[in-house]
Scaffold this active site. Structure first.
Site, PDB file in Angstrom:
ATOM      1  N   LYS A 118       0.826  -1.201   0.000  1.00  0.00           N
ATOM      2  CA  LYS A 118       0.000   0.000   0.000  1.00  0.00           C
ATOM      3  C   LYS A 118       0.868   1.261   0.000  1.00  0.00           C
ATOM      4  O   LYS A 118       0.649   2.182  -0.786  1.00  0.00           O
ATOM      5  CB  LYS A 118      -0.901  -0.029   1.241  1.00  0.00           C
ATOM      6  CG  LYS A 118      -2.023   0.956   1.202  1.00  0.00           C
ATOM      7  CD  LYS A 118      -2.942   0.780   2.405  1.00  0.00           C
ATOM      8  CE  LYS A 118      -3.718  -0.516   2.334  1.00  0.00           C
ATOM      9  NZ  LYS A 118      -4.506  -0.797   3.527  1.00  0.00           N
ATOM     10  N   ARG A 155      -3.169   3.036   8.786  1.00  0.00           N
ATOM     11  CA  ARG A 155      -3.478   1.721   8.203  1.00  0.00           C
ATOM     12  C   ARG A 155      -2.233   0.885   8.122  1.00  0.00           C
ATOM     13  O   ARG A 155      -1.135   1.391   7.905  1.00  0.00           O
ATOM     14  CB  ARG A 155      -3.951   1.860   6.756  1.00  0.00           C
ATOM     15  CG  ARG A 155      -5.235   2.559   6.546  1.00  0.00           C
ATOM     16  CD  ARG A 155      -5.351   2.808   5.056  1.00  0.00           C
ATOM     17  NE  ARG A 155      -6.350   3.812   4.769  1.00  0.00           N
ATOM     18  CZ  ARG A 155      -7.527   3.538   4.251  1.00  0.00           C
ATOM     19  NH1 ARG A 155      -7.856   2.319   3.942  1.00  0.00           N
ATOM     20  NH2 ARG A 155      -8.383   4.497   4.016  1.00  0.00           N
ATOM     21  N   GLY A 213      -8.464  -7.172   4.231  1.00  0.00           N
ATOM     22  CA  GLY A 213      -9.329  -7.314   5.391  1.00  0.00           C
ATOM     23  C   GLY A 213      -8.676  -7.951   6.598  1.00  0.00           C
ATOM     24  O   GLY A 213      -9.307  -8.161   7.625  1.00  0.00           O
ATOM     25  N   MET A 236      -5.780  -6.926   8.253  1.00  0.00           N
ATOM     26  CA  MET A 236      -5.100  -6.069   9.215  1.00  0.00           C
ATOM     27  C   MET A 236      -6.025  -4.912   9.574  1.00  0.00           C
ATOM     28  O   MET A 236      -7.035  -4.681   8.948  1.00  0.00           O
ATOM     29  CB  MET A 236      -3.812  -5.546   8.594  1.00  0.00           C
ATOM     30  CG  MET A 236      -2.921  -6.657   8.105  1.00  0.00           C
ATOM     31  SD  MET A 236      -1.874  -7.312   9.395  1.00  0.00           S
ATOM     32  CE  MET A 236      -0.737  -5.989   9.529  1.00  0.00           C
ATOM     33  N   ARG A 251      -4.049  -1.344  -6.192  1.00  0.00           N
ATOM     34  CA  ARG A 251      -3.243  -2.567  -6.098  1.00  0.00           C
ATOM     35  C   ARG A 251      -3.666  -3.484  -7.235  1.00  0.00           C
ATOM     36  O   ARG A 251      -4.723  -3.293  -7.838  1.00  0.00           O
ATOM     37  CB  ARG A 251      -3.438  -3.251  -4.747  1.00  0.00           C
ATOM     38  CG  ARG A 251      -4.875  -3.623  -4.486  1.00  0.00           C
ATOM     39  CD  ARG A 251      -5.054  -4.195  -3.096  1.00  0.00           C
ATOM     40  NE  ARG A 251      -6.473  -4.347  -2.837  1.00  0.00           N
ATOM     41  CZ  ARG A 251      -7.012  -4.463  -1.641  1.00  0.00           C
ATOM     42  NH1 ARG A 251      -6.248  -4.413  -0.565  1.00  0.00           N
ATOM     43  NH2 ARG A 251      -8.297  -4.629  -1.477  1.00  0.00           N
ATOM     44  N   HIS A 268     -16.001  -8.702   1.644  1.00  0.00           N
ATOM     45  CA  HIS A 268     -15.021  -9.674   2.131  1.00  0.00           C
ATOM     46  C   HIS A 268     -15.243 -11.057   1.517  1.00  0.00           C
ATOM     47  O   HIS A 268     -14.319 -11.683   0.992  1.00  0.00           O
ATOM     48  CB  HIS A 268     -15.112  -9.734   3.653  1.00  0.00           C
ATOM     49  CG  HIS A 268     -14.172 -10.713   4.258  1.00  0.00           C
ATOM     50  ND1 HIS A 268     -14.550 -11.992   4.599  1.00  0.00           N
ATOM     51  CD2 HIS A 268     -12.859 -10.611   4.551  1.00  0.00           C
ATOM     52  CE1 HIS A 268     -13.513 -12.631   5.093  1.00  0.00           C
ATOM     53  NE2 HIS A 268     -12.466 -11.820   5.079  1.00  0.00           N
ATOM     54  N   ARG A 308       1.291 -46.875 -15.316  1.00  0.00           N
ATOM     55  CA  ARG A 308       1.436 -47.808 -14.183  1.00  0.00           C
ATOM     56  C   ARG A 308       0.745 -49.106 -14.574  1.00  0.00           C
ATOM     57  O   ARG A 308      -0.479 -49.199 -14.525  1.00  0.00           O
ATOM     58  CB  ARG A 308       0.809 -47.227 -12.928  1.00  0.00           C
ATOM     59  CG  ARG A 308       1.582 -46.061 -12.307  1.00  0.00           C
ATOM     60  CD  ARG A 308       0.835 -45.538 -11.082  1.00  0.00           C
ATOM     61  NE  ARG A 308       1.640 -44.669 -10.250  1.00  0.00           N
ATOM     62  CZ  ARG A 308       1.527 -43.337 -10.219  1.00  0.00           C
ATOM     63  NH1 ARG A 308       0.675 -42.731 -11.020  1.00  0.00           N
ATOM     64  NH2 ARG A 308       2.275 -42.625  -9.388  1.00  0.00           N
ATOM     65  N   ARG A 321       6.012 -48.568 -17.345  1.00  0.00           N
ATOM     66  CA  ARG A 321       6.759 -49.114 -16.203  1.00  0.00           C
ATOM     67  C   ARG A 321       6.408 -50.583 -16.001  1.00  0.00           C
ATOM     68  O   ARG A 321       5.239 -50.948 -15.977  1.00  0.00           O
ATOM     69  CB  ARG A 321       6.411 -48.319 -14.950  1.00  0.00           C
ATOM     70  CG  ARG A 321       7.045 -48.895 -13.713  1.00  0.00           C
ATOM     71  CD  ARG A 321       6.830 -48.016 -12.508  1.00  0.00           C
ATOM     72  NE  ARG A 321       5.486 -48.155 -11.975  1.00  0.00           N
ATOM     73  CZ  ARG A 321       5.022 -47.411 -10.967  1.00  0.00           C
ATOM     74  NH1 ARG A 321       5.781 -46.467 -10.439  1.00  0.00           N
ATOM     75  NH2 ARG A 321       3.817 -47.588 -10.508  1.00  0.00           N
ATOM     76  N   GLU A 349      14.156 -43.686  -7.702  1.00  0.00           N
ATOM     77  CA  GLU A 349      13.212 -43.539  -6.592  1.00  0.00           C
ATOM     78  C   GLU A 349      13.867 -43.748  -5.240  1.00  0.00           C
ATOM     79  O   GLU A 349      13.198 -43.668  -4.208  1.00  0.00           O
ATOM     80  CB  GLU A 349      12.091 -44.577  -6.741  1.00  0.00           C
ATOM     81  CG  GLU A 349      11.284 -44.398  -8.003  1.00  0.00           C
ATOM     82  CD  GLU A 349      10.165 -45.415  -8.096  1.00  0.00           C
ATOM     83  OE1 GLU A 349       9.047 -45.095  -7.702  1.00  0.00           O
ATOM     84  OE2 GLU A 349      10.446 -46.545  -8.558  1.00  0.00           O
ATOM     85  N   SER A 405      13.702 -41.462 -14.929  1.00  0.00           N
ATOM     86  CA  SER A 405      12.508 -40.709 -14.544  1.00  0.00           C
ATOM     87  C   SER A 405      12.429 -40.711 -13.026  1.00  0.00           C
ATOM     88  O   SER A 405      12.460 -41.779 -12.400  1.00  0.00           O
ATOM     89  CB  SER A 405      11.269 -41.362 -15.152  1.00  0.00           C
ATOM     90  OG  SER A 405      10.124 -40.733 -14.634  1.00  0.00           O
ATOM     91  N   THR A 413       9.395 -39.230  -7.570  1.00  0.00           N
ATOM     92  CA  THR A 413       9.652 -38.442  -6.350  1.00  0.00           C
ATOM     93  C   THR A 413       8.695 -38.776  -5.210  1.00  0.00           C
ATOM     94  O   THR A 413       8.919 -38.342  -4.079  1.00  0.00           O
ATOM     95  CB  THR A 413       9.582 -36.933  -6.658  1.00  0.00           C
ATOM     96  OG1 THR A 413       8.457 -36.702  -7.496  1.00  0.00           O
ATOM     97  CG2 THR A 413      10.843 -36.460  -7.335  1.00  0.00           C
ATOM     98  N   ASP A 437       8.220 -41.926  -4.139  1.00  0.00           N
ATOM     99  CA  ASP A 437       9.053 -42.853  -3.377  1.00  0.00           C
ATOM    100  C   ASP A 437      10.361 -42.198  -2.933  1.00  0.00           C
ATOM    101  O   ASP A 437      10.842 -42.469  -1.836  1.00  0.00           O
ATOM    102  CB  ASP A 437       9.356 -44.104  -4.217  1.00  0.00           C
ATOM    103  CG  ASP A 437       8.246 -45.138  -4.064  1.00  0.00           C
ATOM    104  OD1 ASP A 437       7.874 -45.415  -2.916  1.00  0.00           O
ATOM    105  OD2 ASP A 437       7.751 -45.643  -5.083  1.00  0.00           O
ATOM    106  N   CYS A 461       8.048 -38.113 -12.689  1.00  0.00           N
ATOM    107  CA  CYS A 461       6.664 -38.582 -12.815  1.00  0.00           C
ATOM    108  C   CYS A 461       5.982 -38.698 -11.461  1.00  0.00           C
ATOM    109  O   CYS A 461       4.867 -39.179 -11.366  1.00  0.00           O
ATOM    110  CB  CYS A 461       6.596 -39.900 -13.572  1.00  0.00           C
ATOM    111  SG  CYS A 461       7.482 -41.204 -12.741  1.00  0.00           S
ATOM    112  N   TYR A 469      11.694 -33.162 -19.073  1.00  0.00           N
ATOM    113  CA  TYR A 469      10.237 -33.042 -19.028  1.00  0.00           C
ATOM    114  C   TYR A 469       9.709 -33.276 -17.623  1.00  0.00           C
ATOM    115  O   TYR A 469      10.424 -33.793 -16.759  1.00  0.00           O
ATOM    116  CB  TYR A 469       9.582 -34.021 -20.009  1.00  0.00           C
ATOM    117  CG  TYR A 469       9.707 -35.474 -19.606  1.00  0.00           C
ATOM    118  CD1 TYR A 469       8.788 -36.048 -18.728  1.00  0.00           C
ATOM    119  CD2 TYR A 469      10.739 -36.272 -20.096  1.00  0.00           C
ATOM    120  CE1 TYR A 469       8.903 -37.376 -18.341  1.00  0.00           C
ATOM    121  CE2 TYR A 469      10.858 -37.594 -19.714  1.00  0.00           C
ATOM    122  CZ  TYR A 469       9.948 -38.147 -18.827  1.00  0.00           C
ATOM    123  OH  TYR A 469      10.067 -39.438 -18.429  1.00  0.00           O
TER     124      TYR A 469
END
Ligand code: PEP
Ligand code: MG
Length: 871
Positions: free
Chosen positions: A8, A78, A87, A89, A322, A438, A544, A600, A735, A754, A757, A759, A822, A842
């Site tokens: 602000k 303010r 809304g 503060m 804003r 609000h 899978r 897989r 993995e 690949s 993530t 595991d 993946c 990728y």
């Protein structure tokens, strides 16, 4: 300078710099707030001296003096943090009023009613925010006075009545605090500054920051600004406006105003304001001036603006601007059109849209063919359709939401104290307040459907019901809302998938032009593959195959295969599965023609395909006791024995992944054969296929060496048998931490990696992915031991470091190694940015998150600064 001045304050300074009519003021920096907390909640030495010095400058500019008996300056105080927290503060208006200055204001304006009204508002706000006396206690006194005078609305109170309200307020303050309401303006100012600093750590601010992932140590600035008054008669007014429609994105000024009112009347939703276009008729000059300024602000900030303004006796002031909050639909349209208008570049347009918002566009809407029992219509505050049981209380909404119930929060209006209820509800319906109330602002930010200002509904909190005409809807009854049209509908409604706009398609095609990361999808069926292609995926990063084993026609053969005592029996069962798997792969490879498909080999432990131990124990006991079916008992006992033998204490760390391929080579051989048979068949039919055979959960190069040999041999044999050639690749999922460390060795036998993530996170943290989120992880997040849920956002420090290591080591051996991700992180914007940074080729995610990943990938590329010029 947002970090130092707050959003602000920075905007006020900026607007002053570009010559806009901003009421003069000053900003106390966030650094002072941080210092206040460092000192143990104490104002830094010299701060008030500096405030006094600057106040004289403000006084000069405003032509008024703080505390002056003839021409007093009143100020607003303010908060204003670096990130907008609407809304959340506290704000104090009319500071500087006391028994003497209120008389001067009355004399100068010739309006005693206005002076007293300002004074009573000031005492109320100061009492609430600074002295921490609950607001309703003031409201009660005000209502009492209205009753005494026999009127309904605040504006109807006479100066005499307002005087009585002031006296009763002061009495309340004395009884609650043990001292009189402060008369000295400078003391008022000091107390207000401290209160704003304190408000940085009030409950609603903390909840809002947690929800919006805003750091808690930034502090807030304090803006002290001379007051202008919108309630000085019918040539005065106040309003808020968006430079474009925040719901649809349409390029028309969109806002509301009230004549003879103060700003909080609009924001708090106490009076329902009128559309801004009517200002054109009432005060044409003001309207023209406002339109000019709105355009100027938008082109200056290169973003849609949310502007607060006040007209004081025919003079327009801009109080705040804003970047406006907007729906996903509006966000896309605004970004696209601003680029088309030449206001911003395509890249700037891409940065204007929050990728995670795109999800909302793919959300369901009410089926237009459906017969609807529309009972009322309110303002279309936030699009999307929601159905739920009606509740009237935020706590109850939260409670029922936690129990998995779908609820619709119905309130006359919402306040920041209701935020937890809004979070838990499917949607929000209010009877009062406009598009900037609000409820509207918060729901839009969260992507929740919201209908507000629906005055036809009459809410009775005591009876816990609402009525529309003669229809009464009780708590717990099902109601639906359509946030795009404002309709309120009785009962549950049929919903349908959304339609994609042309702007959306165009914007995402711009994203594709700049991004480096490829975007693939995780899909197990030809239908999902098609959906993924429609959303813009250019490959499948994970099929899978176990999902294909679960089909009703497959499971008996899978179970026979597991139960087989001899190799011969197992191969017999596998021979039933082979043509089915071949059909599966045929369908997916065909649907993704021309694009790579990573398939897989079987991953989960075999017991997942058998009935549970508990189930079998009950069944066999029953069969034994009744003696009904000895043959079935025999069969079940055999199954029980097998299930027992497969039982593991930690199946996730057990006999799964390529360990299955080591111990049951014929399973993997069947799958590999099925993949290549499908590839060969499609090649013969003239399709271009790119199968990528993926070995899961490897930990050693010898595993990979073994599988690579097998895969190549089967490929060679298949091609020779039918005399075709097709391209294929061999790789592994990364993995486990050990796989990351020995990635250089694994890469010798891999064309691709690949990252799994899910595991990798599980094994890096030692957190069970099945249990952690339901057990201790919420505590880790609440107590901030961990900032983010690592199963949602990549843990850059740990998991990310392993990934980085694996990328570097893998590419050292094989520079052209193709690397993707993946795990679930592949569709989360922050994680996508990380994948870009570590140089993956990728990301792969669920089909519905493909658009998010496309945009996030483009933003990562743009932020990287690797793109030169505009395209
Ligand atoms: C992973 O572990 O990240 C992964 C994609 O595999 P799954 O979720 O099937 O274990
Ligand atoms: Mg896995």
């Amino acid at each position: 300078m947002r970090a130092l001045l707050g959003g602000k304050g920075a905007n006020l300074a900026e607007m002053t710099n570009i010559g806009l009519p901003v009421p003069p003021g000053m900003t106390i920096t966030t650094a002072a707030c941080i210092e206040y907390y460092r000192l143990g909640r104490k104002l830094p030495d010299g701060l008030m001296d500096e405030v006094k010095r600057n106040l004289t400058v403000v006084e000069e500019q405003a032509g008024k003096k703080f505390g002056d008996l003839t021409n007093p300056l009143l100020v607003s105080v303010r908060s204003g943090a670096m990130f907008s927290m609407p809304g959340m503060m506290d704000t104090i208006l009319n500071l500087g009023l006391n028994e003497q200055t209120v008389q001067s204001v009355a004399n100068n304006t010739g309006n005693l009613r206005f002076a007293y009204d300002s004074y009573r508002r000031f005492i109320q706000m100061f009492g609430d925010v600074v002295l921490e006396i609950p607001k309703y206690e003031f409201e009660d006194l005000l209502n009492q006075q209205k009753e005494n005078q026999g009127v309904k609305y605040d504006q109807e109170l006479t100066p005499e009545s307002l005087r009585k309200v002031i006296d009763s307020y002061k009495k309340l303050v004395r009884s609650k605090t043990g001292r009189a309401f402060p008369e000295d303006p400078m003391e008022q100012l000091k107390m207000a500054i401290e209160a704003v600093f304190r408000s940085w750590n009030n409950d609603r601010a903390i909840i809002y920051r947690n929800l919006n992932k805003i750091a808690h140590d930034l502090g807030t600035a304090v803006n002290i600004q001379s007051m202008v008054f919108g309630n000085m008669g019918n040539d005065s007014g106040t309003g808020v406006a968006f430079t474009r429609n925040p719901s649809t994105g349409e390029n028309t000024l969109y806002g509301e105003f009230l004549t003879n009112a103060q700003g909080e009347d609009v924001v708090a939703g106490i009076r329902t304001p009128r559309p801004i276009i009517q200002l054109k008729e009432e005060m044409p000059e003001m309207y023209t001036e406002f339109v000019r300024i709105a355009r100027l602000l938008e082109s200056h900030y290169k973003n849609m603006q949310d502007i607060e303004f006040t007209i004081e006796r025919g003079r327009l002031y801009i109080l705040q601007t804003r970047n406006g909050k907007r729906t996903a639909q509006a966000s896309v349209r605004i970004a696209y059109e601003m680029a088309q208008e030449g206001l911003i570049t395509k890249q700037q347009a891409l940065l204007l849209v929050d990728p995670s918002q795109l999800d909302q566009l793919l959300h369901r809407q009410i089926d237009s063919q459906a017969q609807l029992n529309v009972i009322a219509k309110g303002l279309p505050a936030s699009p999307g359709a929601a159905s739920g049981q009606v509740v009237f209380d935020a706590d109850e909404a939260e409670h029922l939401g936690k129990m998995g119930k779908k609820v619709l929060l119905v309130r006359t209006e919402t306040t920041p104290d209701d935020i937890h209820g809004i979070v838990a509800a499917q949607g929000v319906l209010t009877s009062r307040g406009g598009m900037t109330s609000h409820a509207a602002v918060v729901a839009r930010g969260m992507g929740k459907p919201c209908v507000c200002g629906c005055e036809a509904i009459k809410i009775d909190y005591i009876k816990e019901e609402f009525s529309v005409g003669t229809t009464v809807i009780k708590k717990g009854e099902l109601v639906s809302i359509d946030g795009a049209t404002g309709r309120v509908i009785l009962g549950q409604v049929p919903m349908k998938d959304p339609e994609i706009s042309a702007e959306y398609t165009a914007l995402l095609s711009w994203a594709d032009e700049v991004k480096y990361l490829g975007i693939r999808a995780n899909a197990d069926t030809p239908e999902d593959a098609k959906k993924a292609r429609e959303f813009g995926a250019t490959g499948i990063g994970l099929v899978r195959t176990e999902h294909m084993f679960m089909g009703q026609d497959r499971l008996p053969h899978v179970q026979q295969m597991i139960l087989a005592e001899t190799l011969e029996d197992r191969q017999k069962a596998l021979s039933y599965l082979l043509p089915m798997q071949e059909g599966d792969f045929y369908g997916i490879l065909k649907a993704m023609e021309g694009y790579p498909v990573t398939i897989r080999l079987l991953d989960p432990p075999l017991h997942e395909f058998l009935p549970s131990l508990e189930e079998l124990l009950i069944e066999t006991t029953e069969l034994r006791v009744t003696g009904k079916d000895p043959v079935l008992l025999e069969e079940k006992l055999r199954l029980l024995k097998k299930v027992r033998s497969l039982h593991e204490f930690n199946p996730m760390l057990g006999h799964r992944g390529c360990r299955l391929g080591i111990t049951f080579p014929e399973i993997y051989e069947m799958q590999i054969t099925a993949i290549f048979n499908a590839a060969a068949r499609l090649t013969q039919e003239g399709y271009k296929v790119l199968p990528e055979v993926e070995v899961p959960l490897t930990i050693d190069v010898n595993e990979m060496k073994l599988f690579k040999g097998k895969i190549d041999a089967i490929a060679k044999a298949t091609m020779a048998a039918v005399n075709v050639k097709f391209h294929y690749a061999v790789g592994t999922m990364i993995e486990l931490p050990r796989a990351c460390v020995i990635a250089d060795e694994l890469a010798e036998f891999c064309d691709f990696f690949s990252f799994g993530t899910n595991d990798l996170t599980q094994t890096t943290f030692g957190f069970s992915r099945d249990d952690a989120e339901g057990k201790f992880l919420p505590h880790y997040l609440e107590s901030k031991i961990l900032k983010e849920n690592p199963f949602i956002v990549i843990d850059r420090k740990g998991v990310g470091a392993f990934m980085d290591m694996a990328v570097k080591r893998g590419r050292k051996t094989r520079p052209d190694l193709e690397i993707g991700i993946c795990g679930e992180h592949g569709g989360e914007p922050n994680s996508v940015a990380f994948c870009h940074e570590v140089g993956l080729n990728y990301v792969s995610c669920s089909p519905y998150r493909v658009p998010i990943a496309r945009l996030a990938a483009a933003q990562a590329a743009i932020s990287d600064g690797e793109i030169i010029g505009t395209r």
